[in-house]
Design an enzyme around this catalytic site. Structure first.
Site, PDB file in Angstrom:
ATOM      1  N   CYS A   1     -30.397 -18.424  38.732  1.00  0.00           N
ATOM      2  CA  CYS A   1     -29.410 -17.828  37.880  1.00  0.00           C
ATOM      3  C   CYS A   1     -30.149 -17.288  36.642  1.00  0.00           C
ATOM      4  O   CYS A   1     -30.030 -15.923  36.356  1.00  0.00           O
ATOM      5  CB  CYS A   1     -28.426 -18.728  37.405  1.00  0.00           C
ATOM      6  SG  CYS A   1     -27.684 -19.927  38.998  1.00  0.00           S
TER       7      CYS A   1
ATOM      8  N   HIS B   1     -25.590 -18.218  30.241  1.00  0.00           N
ATOM      9  CA  HIS B   1     -26.565 -18.716  30.989  1.00  0.00           C
ATOM     10  C   HIS B   1     -28.081 -18.395  30.532  1.00  0.00           C
ATOM     11  O   HIS B   1     -28.936 -18.209  31.340  1.00  0.00           O
ATOM     12  CB  HIS B   1     -26.537 -18.810  32.544  1.00  0.00           C
ATOM     13  CG  HIS B   1     -27.394 -20.059  33.226  1.00  0.00           C
ATOM     14  ND1 HIS B   1     -27.510 -20.122  34.737  1.00  0.00           N
ATOM     15  CD2 HIS B   1     -27.917 -21.068  32.605  1.00  0.00           C
ATOM     16  CE1 HIS B   1     -28.103 -21.403  34.797  1.00  0.00           C
ATOM     17  NE2 HIS B   1     -28.485 -21.985  33.552  1.00  0.00           N
TER      18      HIS B   1
END
Length: 443
Positions: free
Chosen positions: A68, A124
């Site tokens: 990610c 993130h």
């Protein structure tokens, strides 16, 4: 399932709407496997995506990162992760780390070109200090969550964190509108919440701000773990007996969480094709060759210069690793990108198991295939991806000159790398110390 569309670890959808400057909608989805979209003859139905892809341009050689934070960091910075210090793993919730502040983001550069910039969904890219959060990284508004994974309905993020020899449980709400905590969405499915918010934002922009170009970055939570869907979604796929796959059917796909990359080798978090070869397409009235497939090399870092140049800006002074590919893609020209670096991780350089995982259609189907034998001490492979996209035949012994050339290129890239930054977890990040929410914990 995506009401508007989807990206892989990944699926990337770029939709560009014609205007004085193009309006840009970039939709991103983690853990979307090569075999998880209808236009790749999957049992998962994605009719809206299939239609947009069929009337746009499919990217057949589109590469992303296998997990990610690295994918997001390269999208937002236009740089390989060896040049951001984020070449190892991800940014964990209690970790004081972030995309370096010295690097302007894609949103920063589009904002300089007069764009209204917004993010709805997953960030993130660090939040231990407020300056690392989206509204300080070029975005006019942020509606979503800061960490990497959470409950789709309660929006709580739970983490088991090891400090020395002890393990501590951390849990907190992770949902914000800009920097304000959102507490009224408990029970609301994130895909619906984010889609509704995006629709509202686009409509408001069209009514009140039509003369200003729009950049909307829409990184959905789906289809990242934990696998959760409303019951009526799951019923549509009752014919799939494997429960994770049925729930998933909504980075390369995570095969242990319902995703699938067949017939590519490997999965999420690996550098085999199944972990890094993404699903992506562009849909726009600006395209001169709609309804085609682009076979040139495309990397996630290329979106940064491509979109900034489309907006009328320049990136020459930033020394990016990405290339401007708009002319090549929209006019079916060869890609200016001739090579790409997947990663150099000095802290953990393993490539992954390297197995092929067939679609898990049955309840207990875990029939993984491993064609390679006696690989215990092996650390070098060469594949002709054009002829052998499934990485079944290592040809390194047949082409020593190519191997040496690629090792020289690897050495060159390594000479340009910054040190990997992976700080220890900080107990002060515990939401229990901050009103029960995840958020900045240092000044």
């Amino acid at each position: 399932m995506f009401p508007l569309g989807t990206f892989v670890c990944s699926l990337a959808i770029l939709q560009v709407v014609i205007a004085k400057q193009p309006n840009i909608l970039f939709i991103l989805a983690d853990d979307f496997g090569r075999n998880d979209v209808g236009c790749h003859v999957s049992e998962i139905h994605t009719p809206v995506l299939d239609s947009l892809a069929a009337t746009g341009i499919k990217l057949n050689n589109y590469y992303i990162q296998p997990i990610c934070t690295p994918s997001r960091s390269q999208l937002m910075s236009g740089r390989y992760q060896i040049h951001t210090g984020l070449q190892h793993a991800i940014i964990w919730a209690p970790q004081p780390n972030g995309l370096p502040l010295s690097m302007p983001t894609l949103a920063d550069c589009l904002k300089k070109q007069g764009y209204s910039t917004h993010i709805i969904g997953k960030w993130h890219l660090g939040f231990y200090k407020e300056v690392y959060t989206p509204i300080h990284r070029g975005f006019d508004s942020f509606y979503g969550y800061l960490t990497g994974a959470e409950d789709y309905f309660t929006h709580f993020r739970n983490a088991r964190v090891a400090f020395n020899k002890t393990v501590k449980e951390m849990s907190g709400l992770d949902f914000r509108h800009n920097m304000e905590v959102v507490r009224n969405q408990n029970g609301s499915y994130s895909a619906h919440v984010f889609a509704d918010r995006a629709i509202k934002l686009v409509r408001q922009h069209a009514l009140y701000n039509i003369d200003q170009p729009l950049f909307l970055y829409l990184p959905f939570q789906s289809v990242h773990a934990p696998l959760q869907v409303p019951k009526h979604y799951e019923k549509k796929y009752s014919f799939i007996k494997n429960l994770p796959r049925r729930t998933y059917a909504d980075n390369g796909g995570q095969v242990r969480k319902g995703g699938n990359n067949w017939p590519l080798r490997g999965w999420k978090a690996q550098l085999w094709e199944g972990g890094i070869r993404g699903v992506g397409f562009i849909h726009s009235k600006l395209l001169k060759n709609s309804g085609t497939t682009y076979n040139g090399l495309v990397h996630i870092s290329d979106w940064f210069p491509t979109l900034v140049h489309m907006a009328g800006g320049r990136t020459d002074h930033l020394h990016l690793d990405g290339y401007d590919l708009w002319s090549a893609i929209s006019e079916s020209q060869p890609s200016p990108r001739k090579e790409l670096l997947h990663n150099i991780d000095p802290l953990h350089g393993q490539k992954g198991e390297g197995k092929w995982v067939p679609p898990p259609r049955h309840r207990y189907n875990e029939s993984w295939i491993n064609l390679e034998k006696d690989e215990t001490n092996k650390n070098l492979w060469l594949f002709n991806i054009r002829k052998d996209p499934f990485e079944k035949r290592d040809v390194s012994s047949e082409y020593p000159d190519i191997v040496n050339h690629l090792l020289d290129r690897l050495s060159y890239y390594n000479s340009t790398a910054v040190p990997a930054y992976y700080p220890p977890f900080d107990p002060e990040a515990d939401p229990a110390l901050h009103g029960g929410v995840w958020g900045p914990w240092r000044d």
